[in-house]
Design a protein around this motif. Sequence first.
Motif, mmCIF file in Angstrom:
data_model
loop_
_atom_site.group_PDB
_atom_site.id
_atom_site.type_symbol
_atom_site.label_atom_id
_atom_site.label_comp_id
_atom_site.label_asym_id
_atom_site.label_seq_id
_atom_site.Cartn_x
_atom_site.Cartn_y
_atom_site.Cartn_z
ATOM 1 N N MET A 4 31.074 28.227 19.100
ATOM 2 C CA MET A 4 30.418 26.972 19.340
ATOM 3 C C MET A 4 30.424 26.169 18.043
ATOM 4 N N LEU A 5 30.665 24.858 18.166
ATOM 5 C CA LEU A 5 30.698 23.983 17.000
ATOM 6 C C LEU A 5 29.283 23.587 16.595
ATOM 7 N N SER A 6 29.026 23.536 15.288
ATOM 8 C CA SER A 6 27.737 23.041 14.814
ATOM 9 C C SER A 6 27.713 21.520 14.966
ATOM 10 N N GLY A 7 26.545 20.905 14.781
ATOM 11 C CA GLY A 7 26.367 19.478 15.019
ATOM 12 C C GLY A 7 27.383 18.588 14.345
ATOM 13 N N HIS A 8 27.503 18.688 13.017
ATOM 14 C CA HIS A 8 28.410 17.781 12.314
ATOM 15 C C HIS A 8 29.866 18.059 12.659
ATOM 16 N N LYS A 9 30.215 19.319 12.913
ATOM 17 C CA LYS A 9 31.591 19.638 13.296
ATOM 18 C C LYS A 9 31.894 19.092 14.683
ATOM 19 N N PHE A 10 30.899 19.144 15.589
ATOM 20 C CA PHE A 10 31.093 18.616 16.942
ATOM 21 C C PHE A 10 31.377 17.120 16.889
ATOM 22 N N TYR A 11 30.563 16.368 16.117
ATOM 23 C CA TYR A 11 30.748 14.924 16.043
ATOM 24 C C TYR A 11 32.066 14.579 15.362
ATOM 25 N N SER A 12 32.452 15.355 14.375
ATOM 26 C CA SER A 12 33.740 15.131 13.721
ATOM 27 C C SER A 12 34.875 15.360 14.709
ATOM 28 N N TYR A 13 34.765 16.417 15.496
ATOM 29 C CA TYR A 13 35.788 16.729 16.492
ATOM 30 C C TYR A 13 35.848 15.633 17.550
ATOM 31 N N ALA A 14 34.677 15.202 18.044
ATOM 32 C CA ALA A 14 34.629 14.147 19.056
ATOM 33 C C ALA A 14 35.239 12.859 18.500
ATOM 34 N N GLY A 15 34.945 12.544 17.241
ATOM 35 C CA GLY A 15 35.517 11.356 16.612
ATOM 36 C C GLY A 15 37.028 11.453 16.507
ATOM 37 N N ALA A 16 37.515 12.634 16.176
ATOM 38 C CA ALA A 16 38.966 12.835 16.055
ATOM 39 C C ALA A 16 39.642 12.688 17.421
ATOM 40 N N ILE A 17 39.023 13.225 18.462
ATOM 41 C CA ILE A 17 39.578 13.105 19.819
ATOM 42 C C ILE A 17 39.636 11.637 20.229
ATOM 43 N N PHE A 18 38.548 10.889 19.966
ATOM 44 C CA PHE A 18 38.518 9.478 20.334
ATOM 45 C C PHE A 18 39.546 8.689 19.522
ATOM 46 N N ALA A 19 39.646 8.954 18.227
ATOM 47 C CA ALA A 19 40.629 8.258 17.385
ATOM 48 C C ALA A 19 42.043 8.527 17.883
ATOM 49 N N ASP A 20 42.330 9.767 18.263
ATOM 50 C CA ASP A 20 43.646 10.117 18.797
ATOM 51 C C ASP A 20 43.915 9.343 20.086
ATOM 52 N N ALA A 21 42.904 9.241 20.955
ATOM 53 C CA ALA A 21 43.061 8.508 22.210
ATOM 54 C C ALA A 21 43.326 7.027 21.922
ATOM 55 N N CYS A 22 42.606 6.449 20.957
ATOM 56 C CA CYS A 22 42.815 5.044 20.590
ATOM 57 C C CYS A 22 44.244 4.820 20.104
ATOM 58 N N LEU A 23 44.725 5.711 19.253
ATOM 59 C CA LEU A 23 46.086 5.583 18.732
ATOM 60 C C LEU A 23 47.122 5.691 19.845
ATOM 61 N N LYS A 24 46.890 6.608 20.783
ATOM 62 C CA LYS A 24 47.810 6.736 21.920
ATOM 63 C C LYS A 24 47.833 5.434 22.721
ATOM 64 N N GLY A 25 46.656 4.896 23.014
ATOM 65 C CA GLY A 25 46.586 3.644 23.760
ATOM 66 C C GLY A 25 47.279 2.507 23.027
ATOM 67 N N LEU A 26 47.003 2.367 21.727
ATOM 68 C CA LEU A 26 47.628 1.311 20.935
ATOM 69 C C LEU A 26 49.145 1.450 20.878
ATOM 70 N N ASN A 27 49.618 2.697 21.015
ATOM 71 C CA ASN A 27 51.067 2.955 20.998
ATOM 72 C C ASN A 27 51.695 2.869 22.382
ATOM 73 N N GLY A 28 50.917 2.438 23.386
ATOM 74 C CA GLY A 28 51.476 2.189 24.710
ATOM 75 C C GLY A 28 51.459 3.353 25.671
ATOM 76 N N VAL A 29 50.828 4.470 25.308
ATOM 77 C CA VAL A 29 50.717 5.581 26.249
ATOM 78 C C VAL A 29 49.798 5.124 27.388
ATOM 79 N N PRO A 30 50.248 5.212 28.643
ATOM 80 C CA PRO A 30 49.451 4.685 29.757
ATOM 81 C C PRO A 30 48.292 5.604 30.157
ATOM 82 N N ASP A 31 47.297 4.993 30.775
ATOM 83 C CA ASP A 31 46.172 5.696 31.406
ATOM 84 C C ASP A 31 45.392 6.611 30.461
#
Length: 94
Positions: free
Chosen positions: A1-28
Amino acid sequence: MLSGHKFYSYAGAIFADACLKGLNGVPDIVECSFVQSSVTELPFFASKVRLGQNGVEEVLGLGPLSDYEKEGLESLKPELKSSIEKGIKFANQS
């Protein structure tokens, strides 16, 4: 299980990756984000959003809610409204 700060860091990384995919034209690309919306009468709400080359391209609705979920949402709105107002006030002072 991830501790608090690691969880938020991981969630931020997942969201940033999703943003980059969207900006690069990956659909849906769909992720959750706290955004300005008309999903409720509150000016901001955590919602699923479709990301694309223009950033947030669509704020998706809540979908069908059970009576229990509707009651829970209604009971939380006053606290959410207060938090949103505090956030807006803080942002306007900065």
